[in-house]
Design an enzyme around this catalytic site. Sequence first.
Site, PDB file in Angstrom:
ATOM      1  N   HIS A   1       7.678 -10.487  66.594  1.00  0.00           N
ATOM      2  CA  HIS A   1       8.911 -10.828  67.314  1.00  0.00           C
ATOM      3  C   HIS A   1       8.604 -11.422  68.675  1.00  0.00           C
ATOM      4  CE1 HIS A   1       9.637  -7.367  64.574  1.00  0.00           C
ATOM      5  NE2 HIS A   1      10.573  -8.193  64.146  1.00  0.00           N
TER       6      HIS A   1
ATOM      7  N   SER B   1      15.508  -9.229  61.916  1.00  0.00           N
ATOM      8  CA  SER B   1      15.129  -8.679  63.226  1.00  0.00           C
ATOM      9  C   SER B   1      15.334  -9.662  64.377  1.00  0.00           C
ATOM     10  CB  SER B   1      13.661  -8.233  63.211  1.00  0.00           C
ATOM     11  OG  SER B   1      12.834  -9.310  62.834  1.00  0.00           O
TER      12      SER B   1
ATOM     13  N   ASP C   1       5.213  -8.432  69.757  1.00  0.00           N
ATOM     14  CA  ASP C   1       4.481  -7.432  68.968  1.00  0.00           C
ATOM     15  C   ASP C   1       3.771  -8.017  67.759  1.00  0.00           C
ATOM     16  OD1 ASP C   1       6.600  -8.117  67.413  1.00  0.00           O
ATOM     17  OD2 ASP C   1       7.474  -6.114  67.262  1.00  0.00           O
TER      18      ASP C   1
END
Length: 375
Positions: A344, A37, A341
Amino acid sequence: MASNYVAAFQLVLFCICMVVANSVEFSHPAVFNFGDSNSDTGELVAGLGIQLSPPNGQDYFKTPSGRFCNGRLILDFLMDAMDLPFLNPYLNSVGLPNFHQGCNFAAAGSTILPATASSISPFGFGVEVNQFLLFRAQVLKLLAGKKFDEYIPAEDYFQKGLYIFDIGQNDLAGAFYSKSLDQILSSIPTILLEFETGIQRLYDHGARNFWIHNTGPLGCLGQNVAKFGTNQSNLDELGCVSSHNQAAKTFNQQLQAFCSKLQGQYLDVNVTYVDVYTIKLDLIANYSKHGFEQPIMACCGYGGPPLNYDSRVSCGVTKVLNGTTITAKGCKDSSVYVNWDGIHYTEAANQYVASQILTGNYSNTHLSEKMPFLL
Ligand SMILES: *[C@@H]1O[C@H](CO)[C@@H](O)[C@H](O)[C@H]1NC(C)=O
Ligand SMILES: *[C@@H]1O[C@H](CO)[C@@H](O)[C@H](O)[C@H]1NC(C)=O
Ligand SMILES: *[C@@H]1O[C@H](CO)[C@@H](O)[C@H](O)[C@H]1NC(C)=O
Ligand SMILES: *[C@@H]1O[C@H](CO)[C@@H](O)[C@H](O)[C@H]1NC(C)=O
Ligand SMILES: *[C@@H]1O[C@H](CO)[C@@H](O)[C@H](O)[C@H]1NC(C)=O
């Protein structure tokens, strides 16, 4: 924007400290990116057929872009610095994806080790490499027809292109749910062997320029602090889970050793090892000096201080818990938060990290040219 820039590099080798003035040739016709990610530009959502909810994407794309972020990722800023467009995810099938200047195989949740039934992403590093090899084979076939040249890389882009990697964080973070720190530390050589296998397959198919990010201080992510930091004695002076950062540091030492080995093994490769860990830890430790107000608390989440993170509701999601409807909402000003979040980084933090990478102060680059005795 200039595609070349000059920077100074500090190179510490065999305890000899030398300051080497260097000029980085950061000019590549294409980029092929692999990872999780930290650099996924829409691969996992395309692969799983899911969508992220707002406020993901709100501060740059104005809509969820498939990135687990409010805006751009480190990779996006690096592409900008190279004067290249943002990378399309390999699995994007609509919207006329253009792969002329590269392709992104990174998928959120991906690990270096093969995925298991409980993995978030079904695409481990080996699968990402498979996807690249299929991509390359199909491109070489299509090039013969001359019809799609503006959508696909030219043949020599596979050799001249930059191959970027940012993967390993999920191998470590995921392991803490079932293994002790000692077990995790002793599994690192196996993880890196799998990484080496993928790199070797890319080399065998013409990849020559490798740009490898090490893994960040994952003990400072709200998700890990919430799960493993309830006992204060597991936290360091920054409020990060010590064992997780220890695992990251050990992984990085061995990754750096692998990079030196790779550089020494081949006359015709450029290997750049980028110390993202040090940049991120400095950002978290010295956040106010860098213009931030919140080093660890998530901007988008549920639960409020100190973490504003609840593993049951991810950013933008609304759920009924105990008969009460709750939503993980975004904060007012994401530009003062390091963390987006709980897992990240925010766009503001990514921009800061990319700017530090681009100083050249955090990479050992082109060891073969500067250190011929390594060959
Ligand atoms: C490595 O980088 C140098 C410039 O930094 C470049 O001249 C050389 O062609 C590169 N080597 C490969 C194999 O791409
Ligand atoms: C917290 O961790 C320390 C050291 O690991 C341990 O000695 C202590 O018993 C733990 N406390 C609680 C409440 O679990
Ligand atoms: C924070 O900044 C100080 C002063 O520049 C530096 O010495 C220190 O290493 C930084 N902390 C981290 C964790 O990077
Ligand atoms: C839900 O209610 C139960 C019983 O009142 C309580 O133990 C639990 O902590 C509550 N959970 C949440 C998320 O509020
Ligand atoms: C690189 O690091 C050196 C030594 O810490 C510092 O003096 C210099 O300003 C840094 N360069 C950039 C572009 O940040």
